[in-house]
Design a protein around this motif. Structure first.
Motif, PDB file in Angstrom:
ATOM      1  N   LEU A 115       0.816  -1.207   0.000  1.00 58.22           N
ATOM      2  CA  LEU A 115       0.000   0.000   0.000  1.00 58.22           C
ATOM      3  C   LEU A 115       0.856   1.266   0.000  1.00 58.22           C
ATOM      4  N   GLU A 116       1.958   1.256   0.741  1.00 59.52           N
ATOM      5  CA  GLU A 116       2.852   2.417   0.755  1.00 59.52           C
ATOM      6  C   GLU A 116       3.450   2.654  -0.627  1.00 59.52           C
ATOM      7  N   SER A 117       3.813   1.566  -1.310  1.00 63.46           N
ATOM      8  CA  SER A 117       4.425   1.727  -2.628  1.00 63.46           C
ATOM      9  C   SER A 117       3.402   2.108  -3.694  1.00 63.46           C
ATOM     10  N   HIS A 118       2.136   1.972  -3.389  1.00 64.20           N
ATOM     11  CA  HIS A 118       1.058   2.345  -4.319  1.00 64.20           C
ATOM     12  C   HIS A 118       0.091   3.302  -3.641  1.00 64.20           C
ATOM     13  N   ARG A 119       0.644   4.252  -2.926  1.00 61.27           N
ATOM     14  CA  ARG A 119      -0.180   5.187  -2.146  1.00 61.27           C
ATOM     15  C   ARG A 119      -1.137   5.993  -3.022  1.00 61.27           C
ATOM     16  N   GLU A 120      -0.673   6.399  -4.193  1.00 59.77           N
ATOM     17  CA  GLU A 120      -1.554   7.149  -5.103  1.00 59.77           C
ATOM     18  C   GLU A 120      -2.744   6.297  -5.527  1.00 59.77           C
ATOM     19  N   ASP A 121      -2.500   5.016  -5.799  1.00 63.00           N
ATOM     20  CA  ASP A 121      -3.588   4.109  -6.162  1.00 63.00           C
ATOM     21  C   ASP A 121      -4.560   3.935  -4.996  1.00 63.00           C
ATOM     22  N   LEU A 122      -4.023   3.842  -3.791  1.00 60.83           N
ATOM     23  CA  LEU A 122      -4.855   3.730  -2.596  1.00 60.83           C
ATOM     24  C   LEU A 122      -5.752   4.953  -2.466  1.00 60.83           C
ATOM     25  N   ASN A 123      -5.175   6.130  -2.626  1.00 61.68           N
ATOM     26  CA  ASN A 123      -5.949   7.364  -2.519  1.00 61.68           C
ATOM     27  C   ASN A 123      -7.008   7.468  -3.622  1.00 61.68           C
ATOM     28  N   ALA A 124      -6.625   7.095  -4.843  1.00 54.49           N
ATOM     29  CA  ALA A 124      -7.586   7.142  -5.952  1.00 54.49           C
ATOM     30  C   ALA A 124      -8.724   6.151  -5.715  1.00 54.49           C
ATOM     31  N   LEU A 129     -14.306   4.973  -4.059  1.00 53.36           N
ATOM     32  CA  LEU A 129     -15.224   4.307  -3.127  1.00 53.36           C
ATOM     33  C   LEU A 129     -16.166   5.300  -2.464  1.00 53.36           C
ATOM     34  N   VAL A 130     -15.668   6.465  -2.113  1.00 57.50           N
ATOM     35  CA  VAL A 130     -16.523   7.492  -1.517  1.00 57.50           C
ATOM     36  C   VAL A 130     -17.603   7.895  -2.523  1.00 57.50           C
ATOM     37  N   GLU A 131     -17.200   7.965  -3.782  1.00 60.17           N
ATOM     38  CA  GLU A 131     -18.118   8.324  -4.860  1.00 60.17           C
ATOM     39  C   GLU A 131     -19.163   7.243  -5.130  1.00 60.17           C
ATOM     40  N   LYS A 132     -18.713   6.000  -5.281  1.00 64.22           N
ATOM     41  CA  LYS A 132     -19.584   4.913  -5.740  1.00 64.22           C
ATOM     42  C   LYS A 132     -20.023   3.948  -4.643  1.00 64.22           C
ATOM     43  N   GLU A 133     -19.323   3.893  -3.533  1.00 60.17           N
ATOM     44  CA  GLU A 133     -19.608   3.013  -2.396  1.00 60.17           C
ATOM     45  C   GLU A 133     -19.196   1.563  -2.625  1.00 60.17           C
ATOM     46  N   GLU A 138     -13.211  -4.824 -12.082  1.00 62.54           N
ATOM     47  CA  GLU A 138     -13.002  -4.165 -13.370  1.00 62.54           C
ATOM     48  C   GLU A 138     -12.945  -2.645 -13.209  1.00 62.54           C
ATOM     49  N   GLU A 139     -13.724  -2.084 -12.294  1.00 62.90           N
ATOM     50  CA  GLU A 139     -13.716  -0.636 -12.075  1.00 62.90           C
ATOM     51  C   GLU A 139     -12.445  -0.188 -11.363  1.00 62.90           C
ATOM     52  N   PHE A 140     -11.884  -1.066 -10.542  1.00 66.81           N
ATOM     53  CA  PHE A 140     -10.695  -0.707  -9.781  1.00 66.81           C
ATOM     54  C   PHE A 140      -9.409  -0.911 -10.583  1.00 66.81           C
ATOM     55  N   ALA A 141      -9.407  -1.885 -11.480  1.00 65.72           N
ATOM     56  CA  ALA A 141      -8.198  -2.246 -12.231  1.00 65.72           C
ATOM     57  C   ALA A 141      -7.531  -1.077 -12.953  1.00 65.72           C
TER      58      ALA A 141
END
Length: 156
Positions: A115-124, A129-133, A138-141
């Motif tokens: 997660l630390e090495s992909h922090r931007e992906d975590l934040n995105a 998730l806040v938007e869509k719940e 496929e949406e996350f990939a």
């Protein structure tokens, strides 16, 4: 986690990978908020069960060897019942506890490092998730770099 196919044989590495996925929620909380909540309780329980089975049922511990230390357990009316007795010493029980703790710590550290090495992906992903719940794999990939998308889909 969603099963993508039926698995009758599961390798030690696959079980450890499942533990990493289960520990990722707690690791993400720590990274994002600097504290933990009760949100990961079920995932922690499931990861602990996997670690215990790795050691006591499947003989996958280098420290404790090949012996099956516990038989299958069942639950009845929400109560866990052991089918078969634990026939090992208090010292062995302590070693089991320490081995479980070490496996969980290793899984947590792997999750946190990823997660630390992909922090931007975590934040995105969190923003989405806040938007869509709810997100499908496929949406996350598209949020992940291509070389990690297949891994993420396999572990989800």
């Amino acid at each position: 986690q969603r099963p993508t196919e039926d698995h009758f044989l599961v390798s030690c590495q696959m079980l450890k990978d499942r533990m990493v996925v289960l520990m990722a929620g707690r690791a993400a909380e720590c990274l994002a908020y600097g504290q933990v909540s009760t949100g990961a309780a079920d995932d922690l329980a499931r990861a602990t069960d996997i670690a215990r089975q790795l050691i006591t049922r499947f003989g996958m511990s280098t420290e404790l060897g090949l012996a099956v230390l516990e038989r299958k357990s069942a639950s009845y009316l929400g109560e866990r019942m052991e089918i078969g007795d634990k026939d090992y010493s208090e010292q062995t029980a302590r070693e089991v506890d320490l081995a479980i703790r070490a496996l969980l710590a290793e899984a947590y550290q792997r999750a946190r490092t990823l997660l630390e090495s992909h922090r931007e992906d975590l934040n995105a992903g969190a923003r989405l998730l806040v938007e869509k719940e709810t997100l499908t794999p496929e949406e996350f990939a598209p949020l992940l770099p291509l070389k990690h998308a297949a891994l993420a889909l396999r572990l989800v």
